[in-house]
Structure formats: structure tokens, C-alpha cells
Write an enzyme that holds these catalytic residues in place. Structure first.
Site, short mmCIF file in Angstrom:
data_model
loop_
_atom_site.label_atom_id
_atom_site.label_comp_id
_atom_site.label_asym_id
_atom_site.label_seq_id
_atom_site.Cartn_x
_atom_site.Cartn_y
_atom_site.Cartn_z
CG ASN B 81 5.80 4.16 6.26
OD1 ASN B 81 6.55 5.11 6.65
ND2 ASN B 81 5.94 3.01 6.22
CB VAL B 88 -1.66 7.15 4.01
CG1 VAL B 88 -0.73 7.29 5.17
CG2 VAL B 88 -1.42 8.60 3.04
CB CYS B 89 0.96 1.93 4.23
SG CYS B 89 1.01 0.39 4.73
CB ILE B 90 -0.12 5.06 8.62
CG1 ILE B 90 -0.11 5.34 10.00
CG2 ILE B 90 -1.66 5.63 8.24
CD1 ILE B 90 0.24 6.76 10.39
CB ALA B 136 3.43 1.50 1.14
#
Lengths: 589, 167
Positions: B81, B88-90, B136
Site C-alpha cells: 500500500n 501512502v495509499c490508505i 499501490a
């Protein structure tokens, strides 16, 4: 370091060129002619001019801005690339009168534009900076004054030149500076709003609204300027390609400002009409901190239907983006508590049964009446008071449940009408048909989290408990009747209440038979304890008042035995079944 | 009064300084600019990132907390992620309007109720339990699914690198 060496090199080159010319021609005028006639010398001079502009730009930047922040620098670089490309495009339109003066004017325009951008960024930064010194204020004010007067001067110049000499490249400059002056005005207004906010002790809630309207009005003026400019350019010259990108962005910004204003107005309207102001007591009860801005709520706060409290201004800016509660994501537009549910949904929800008799009626009232009658007929007279009381309780609970629109409009269950005289079956709160078909929000809404909903649920549970008690009492009554009628050996009939559940179930209706096992289940759990054992699951309060009622019923039971006739006949039949059931149960044991 | 975004960031900074949550250090890079923060996150215990101390940068928008900040690890990271450049892909960092991966429900998106602390705690739990659906970093997601030992080995190497221990 590199820029310094480049400037020094350029300066050296220029001085060599000038010295060479002067050395060759000895006099001022001939040397100037020599330089202008010689292309290499002119190139050096142009480079020197460019570097002079660069250096003066640096100096002005140092005076008015000091050190540029990284974001400001990035913005500047990004925008200047576009501006330079567009300027080159503009050159193509005016290639006929392309000369050094023309280039110089465009350079000046670019130069001033970049300071407008920087001023814009700097004023936006005011809101984000913890410390704003007097130096900042004086710098911004003097810069705005300087830029504004320069813009005005150039507009005037362009206007006069266009009027006296006809349309020329001055038209472009006129429009460009006119747009720049709107930028200056916009920055000035923002600066004024920010400084007022900075100087006030309390947060200024309406600043965001003022900013929005400023953005809208300025955007509108800019759009008009661009459209007029393009129209005029198309008439006189050709399509001004170089103006398209900024025009597109201006229109987009205006559209955004417009929708922002609409959303903001809607949010304000909703808040003023739909949501109550939070009272000081409510603020005290909650932890008194607005979770959006993390500051104490002392004034102007609103309570949403989900009971979450926020600052009015914080909510407004959030509602501009999203119409949900920030905490629980309840869609506030779909569930305003103060609006009656009828206004939210179609007034006549489709009735899946196509039964006009039930449409729009409160199902509870429908069933309560027959229930009371049924109790009168089937149950012992002593029980009469109870179902009536229950019915009343149910009626009280009903309005609470109608608060949840789904529950209120759920069609009445189909099973009930054929059995109107079930004595002990109060209609449960109408469940919607298909829970799986409901969206999570609807479920959440139906569930409800407010005090009244919880109270209604507790009330409902109490009613169920009371009904269970009533059922147990009835069973006891049957068994006592059985003993007293003395048509069979009494001793072991009373201690075991389980078989007693059989007769009423089979006698009254098949529907009761479904419920009876559930009560008998609790009786089975403690069969040895007898009477009170049947009540082991019940609350203390009900067990206290129960013995009294059961004694009373015993008395009444005695009375009823003296009565002759049909009732006696019915009992006898029931007792036969009762005996069968008992023997059956005995076999099981 | 200063802008509301600034006041909120100051309040959060104060809160984080007074009651620092375990495994998290965060604050503005310099106190002139409260809109760029630096954070240090410790790898969650019992995972392949255990023991690591990962530096990250948080950039806040001018309209914070209405819009979410952006977070980017400034050290090398290998995680399903986290993009290879450290972003950061959250879902907590995505505004409810946009859905880069097309799978997140709006219930787990950004809302003004969230905070730096919650973001960093979510990132820690993301380190512990990657969501290999979002992907990601596709290579990391694939390795996480199919070759866990190799993934653990790379994670351990990264942990050692953040601690300055030669691998």
C-alpha cells in the site's frame, strides 16, 4: 553562485563590446550606431538587458518578499513556463510589428505578472502563518500599491494609444493589465479580510463566506474581460490562442466559485432551518469540544439529528463539501429530524398488499381493539385489565417508533388480520419486509440512537415481559381451574406448569401454538420449582406482583366454576386435551 | 486570530506533544510552517517491520481538516500500500469524493474527525496488515500474496537500513 558568475561574465562581455565600439569610433554617437549595426554586439546587449531584468527582479523580490518559500517558488516556476509559452504564441499573432520595444513590453508584462502571483501566494500564506510581523504588512501594502498603480498606468496608456492610433498590440496589453488589476483588487480584499481576522480575538466565522463571494465577483469580472477580449481579438486579428488557457482556467474557477456559493448557501439554509442550536446544557453534557476545529464550543454551535454537536462555522464549511455528519456519516439531507417523515417520503407509500383498509393506519390501534375484546372472551375476567393496559402502553410506544420513517410506513404484516382475537399477542413493532434490501443508512436510521428510540425499545421489551407474565398467570389459572373443577386428581397438575401451556394453545388458535412453546421453554428449564419456576427468567418486580394476581385468579377461578353453561363445557374439553398432553409429557419424562 | 487550519494543527501538535501515543513521534519540520510535518513511525511488533523506525513527511492542505493531508515515507519502503516513491495509499487519506482504487467505501474515508494521530495509527496497522487488493505497489502486493518469505526478507533489510545497521 552560478547566476553570479553568469552576470559577471555578461557584464564583462558587455563592457568589452562597448569598449571595443568606443575604441573604434572614438565618439559616443558613432559607437552607438556601430553597436546597433553589429549583430553580435546586439546579442551581447540583449543578454545583458535580460540579466538586468533578472537582477532587478531579484532585488524587488528581496525588498517585497524576502526569502521565497519553496511552494511559492514552485508556483512561480510553473506559472512562468506557461506564461512564457503563451507570450511566444502572442508573438505569432503580432509578428508584423515584432521589434525590440514589443519584446520589452511583453517582458515587462511577464515581470509584473510574476509579482502578482507572488503577492497572491503571500497573502494566502497569511492565514497559515503563526506570526505576521509589521514588516509583512508594510511589504504587502506597498507592493499592492505599486502593482496597482503600474497596472492602472499601463491600462491608461493602452487605452490612449488605442483611441489615438487604432487597434494595435496595445489592445492585448490593455486587457492583460485589466486582468492584473482585478487580481490586485482580489488580493487587497483578501488581505483586508485576513488582517481583520488576525486582529480580532475570536475567530471570525463569516470570513469564509466573504472570501467566497469575493472569489465569485472577481471570477465573474475576469470571465467577462476574457470573453470580451477574445471577441474583440477575433474581430480585429485572429483567434487569440494564447488567451485560451487562462480563459479556460478563469471560467473553471468561476464555475467552482459559483457552485461553492450555492453549496454554502444551501448549507447555511439547512443549518438555520433544520438543526437546533445546541443549548448550554447539551454542551455541558458533551465534552464541549468541536471535533472539527478541536476548540471549545462556547457560542454558535449546532446539533445534528444524530446528536453530534459542532461549531456552526465548522459545519458550514464541511457541509459545503459533503452533506454528512463528520462523526457518524449520517446523511443529514436525507434525515432532518425536525421535518416530519411524510415530507421526506412520498405521502402514500406503495402498499404491497393492495389492501386499502390498512393504508395509512396505525397498525397498533387496529389490533389493540380486537385484542381487548378477545381477552374478554377467552381469558379469565381477572386478566382483562392487563391487556388493556398493555394496549395503552403499546399506543404510547407507537408514536416513538413512527419517528423512524421506515417503521411507520412498513406495511402491516399479513398474518395478523385473520386472528383478531389473540389474547396475548400484542402486535410487535412492525418490522420492514426485507431487511437485506435496506441500505446501511436506512437501517441505522431505523435503529435510531436517540433517547426516545431507546426508551421506546425498553418500553417494548417491558411489554413483552409483561405479556409473558400474563401468559404464565393464565396457565396457572387454567391449572387451578382444573384442580377445583375436581374432575380429575389434582395433586400433580399444579406443580408442573408445562402441560398447562398446551390447552390454551390448542384451543385458541394455531398462532398461539407457535408462541406457547417459547414460554414453556422457560418453564421446562426449571420444572421442579413449580409455579415460581416458570417465572425464573422474569424480573423481580413482576415476580413480586405475580403471586397476588394468581391468588386473585384462584378466587375468581372458584367463582367461575360455579358458573354453569358453555364456559364449563369449553373447560371440560380443554381439560381432556390437558390430560392427554400431561400423559404425553409424562411419557417423555 | 490565525486561520482555522493553523489553529487546528497547533492544537494537534500540542496534543501529540503532551500525550504522545506509543510508537509515534510527529511535529512540524519547523515552527514557522505548521503545514509540513515530519513523523517517525515504529514498525508494529510481531510483523516483518518490527523494530524499524520509518521517517515520513506529512503535507497539509490549506483547508485542513476539511481535506486530508498527504503522507509520504522519506525512507525506502516495500509494502503493497505504499508507492515506490513513498506515498501512502490508505483510505483514511482519501477525501470521500475521490477513489483512486475504486473500491473504498466512503465510511472509511477522510473526515474532519480524523487526525494526525489516527492517520499514523492507521498507517501502523497498515504496515501490520497490508491490503493486497489496493496494490499501490503491485510487485509488493504480488510478493506479499505469493512469496511471503521473500517479502519478509526485503522488509527486514529495509528495517535494518532505517536503523543504520549494515545488512
Amino acid at each position: 553562485m552560478r547566476t553570479l558568475s553568469i552576470s559577471v561574465l555578461s557584464l564583462a562581455l558587455t563592457s568589452i563590446v562597448v569598449a571595443n565600439a568606443y575604441y573604434q569610433k572614438k565618439q559616443f554617437y558613432p559607437s552607438v550606431v556601430y553597436i546597433t549595426k553589429s549583430n553580435p554586439s546586439m546579442a551581447v546587449i540583449y543578454i545583458q538587458a535580460f540579466i538586468c531584468v533578472w537582477i532587478s527582479g531579484k532585488i524587488i523580490k528581496k525588498i517585497f518578499f524576502g526569502q521565497l518559500r519553496t511552494t511559492e517558488f514552485e508556483h512561480l516556476m510553473e506559472r512562468s513556463w506557461y506564461a512564457i509559452t503563451e507570450t511566444c504564441l502572442a508573438f505569432t499573432v503580432f509578428r508584423d510589428d515584432f521589434n525590440p520595444k514589443f519584446v520589452a513590453l511583453f517582458t515587462l508584462l511577464l515581470f509584473l505578472k510574476s509579482f502578482h502571483w507572488l503577492a497572491e501566494d503571500r497573502v494566502d500564506y497569511m492565514e497559515r502563518s503563526p506570526v505576521i510581523s509589521w514588516l509583512f504588512h508594510s511589504r504587502v501594502l506597498s507592493l499592492l500599491l505599486l502593482l496597482g498603480s503600474l497596472d492602472l498606468h499601463f491600462i491608461q496608456h493602452a487605452y490612449l494609444s488605442t483611441v489615438s492610433k487604432g487597434a494595435s498590440v496595445q489592445l492585448v496589453f490593455g486587457f492583460e493589465y485589466a486582468i492584473l488589476i482585478t487580481v490586485v483588487i482580489n488580493i487587497a480584499i483578501k488581505y483586508g479580510l485576513h488582517s481583520v481576522d488576525l486582529n480580532s480575538e475570536t475567530p471570525w466565522d463569516n470570513k469564509a463566506v466573504f472570501l467566497l463571494y469575493t472569489e465569485l465577483v472577481m471570477g465573474f469580472i475576469k470571465v467577462i474581460l476574457y470573453v470580451a477580449f477574445v471577441a474583440i481579438m477575433v474581430r480585429i486579428y485572429t483567434l487569440p490562442l494564447f488567451a485560451f488557457r487562462p480563459m479556460y482556467y478563469t471560467i473553471r474557477n468561476f464555475k467552482k466559485a459559483f457552485s461553492d456559493v450555492i453549496l454554502s448557501r444551501r448549507a447555511i439554509h439547512n443549518m438555520n432551518t433544520l438543526y437546533p442550536d445546541a443549548t448550554p446544557e447539551e454542551l455541558q453534557a458533551a465534552d464541549n469540544v468541536c471535533i472539527i476545529c478541536r476548540e471549545e464550543m462556547t457560542t454558535a454551535s449546532k446539533k445534528l439529528p444524530c446528536n453530534h454537536i459542532f461549531h456552526t462555522s465548522c459545519l458550514r464549511s464541511w457541509f459545503q463539501r459533503q452533506q454528512t455528519c463528520p462523526t457518524c456519516r449520517l446523511n443529514i439531507l436525507r434525515n432532518p429530524a425536525t421535518v416530519p417523515p411524510q415530507r421526506q417520503r412520498p405521502p402514500n407509500p406503495p402498499n404491497p398488499f393492495g389492501n386499502p383498509f390498512f393504508a395509512g393506519q396505525n397498525p397498533f390501534q387496529m389490533f389493540n381493539q380486537p385484542n381487548a375484546n378477545g381477552a374478554e372472551q377467552a381469558a379469565a375476567p381477572g386478566e382483562q385489565g392487563r391487556p388493556a393496559g398493555l394496549a395503552g402502553a403499546e399506543r404510547q410506544a407507537a408514536p416513538a417508533t413512527t419517528h423512524q420513517p421506515q417503521a411507520a410506513h412498513a406495511p402491516p404484516p399479513f398474518l395478523f388480520p385473520p386472528f383478531p382475537f389473540l389474547p396475548f399477542l400484542p402486535p410487535p413493532p412492525m418490522p420492514p419486509h426485507n431487511l437485506a434490501a435496506l441500505s446501511p443508512e436506512e437501517l441505522l436510521r431505523m435503529e435510531g440512537s436517540e433517547r426516545e428510540n431507546v426508551e421506546a425499545r425498553i418500553q417494548c421489551l417491558r411489554n413483552i415481559q409483561m405479556l409473558l407474565d400474563a401468559a404464565v398467570v393464565m396457565m396457572q389459572q387454567y391449572s387451578t381451574t382444573a384442580i377445583l373443577s375436581a374432575q380429575m386428581p389434582a395433586p400433580h397438575a399444579a406443580p408442573n406448569p408445562f402441560p398447562a401451556t398446551g390447552p390454551p394453545a390448542s384451543a385458541d388458535s394455531p398462532k398461539v401454538a407457535k408462541v406457547a412453546p417459547t414460554t414453556s421453554g422457560s418453564a421446562q428449564a426449571a420444572p421442579t420449582t413449580g409455579h415460581s419456576g416458570a417465572n425464573s427468567g422474569a424480573q423481580a418486580s413482576s415476580t413480586i406482583d405475580k403471586p397476588g394476581t394468581s391468588k386473585e385468579e384462584e378466587g375468581r377461578g372458584e367463582e367461575s366454576t360455579t358458573e354453569a353453561g358453555i364456559e364449563e363445557e369449553i373447560r371440560r374439553r380443554r381439560l381432556q386435551k390437558f390430560v392427554q398432553a400431561q400423559t404425553h409429557a409424562g411419557g417423555q419424562d | 486570530m490565525a486561520g482555522s487550519a493553523l489553529r487546528r494543527l497547533m492544537a494537534e501538535y500540542k496534543q501529540l506533544t503532551l500525550n504522545p501515543p506509543e510508537g509515534i513521534i510527529a511535529g512540524p519540520i519547523n515552527e514557522e510552517n505548521f503545514f509540513e510535518w515530519e513523523a517517525l513511525i515504529t514498525g508494529p511488533e510481531g510483523t516483518c517491520f518490527e523494530g524499524g523506525v520509518f521517517p515520513a513527511k506529512l503535507v497539509f492542505p490549506p483547508d485542513y481538516p476539511l481535506s486530508p493531508p498527504k503522507m509520504q515515507f522519506t525512507c525506502e519502503m516495500f509494502h503493497p500500500n505504499i508507492y515506490s516513491d513513498g506515498r501512502v495509499c490508505i483510505s483514511i487519506l482519501h477525501a470521500p469524493g475521490d477513489d483512486p482504487m475504486g473500491y473504498e467505501s466512503s465510511a472509511e474515508r477522510w473526515s474532519p474527525v480524523q487526525s494526525v494521530e489516527k492517520i499514523l495509527l492507521s498507517v501502523i496497522s497498515m504496515l501490520a496488515e497490508p491490503n493486497d487488493e489496493s496494490g499501490a505497489n503491485v510487485d509488493a502486493a504480488k510478493m506479499w500474496r505469493e512469496n511471503r518469505e521473500e517479502f519478509d526478507r526485503i522488509a527486514e533489510k529495509i528495517v535494518r537500513r532505517t536503523l543504520g545497521i549494515p545488512t
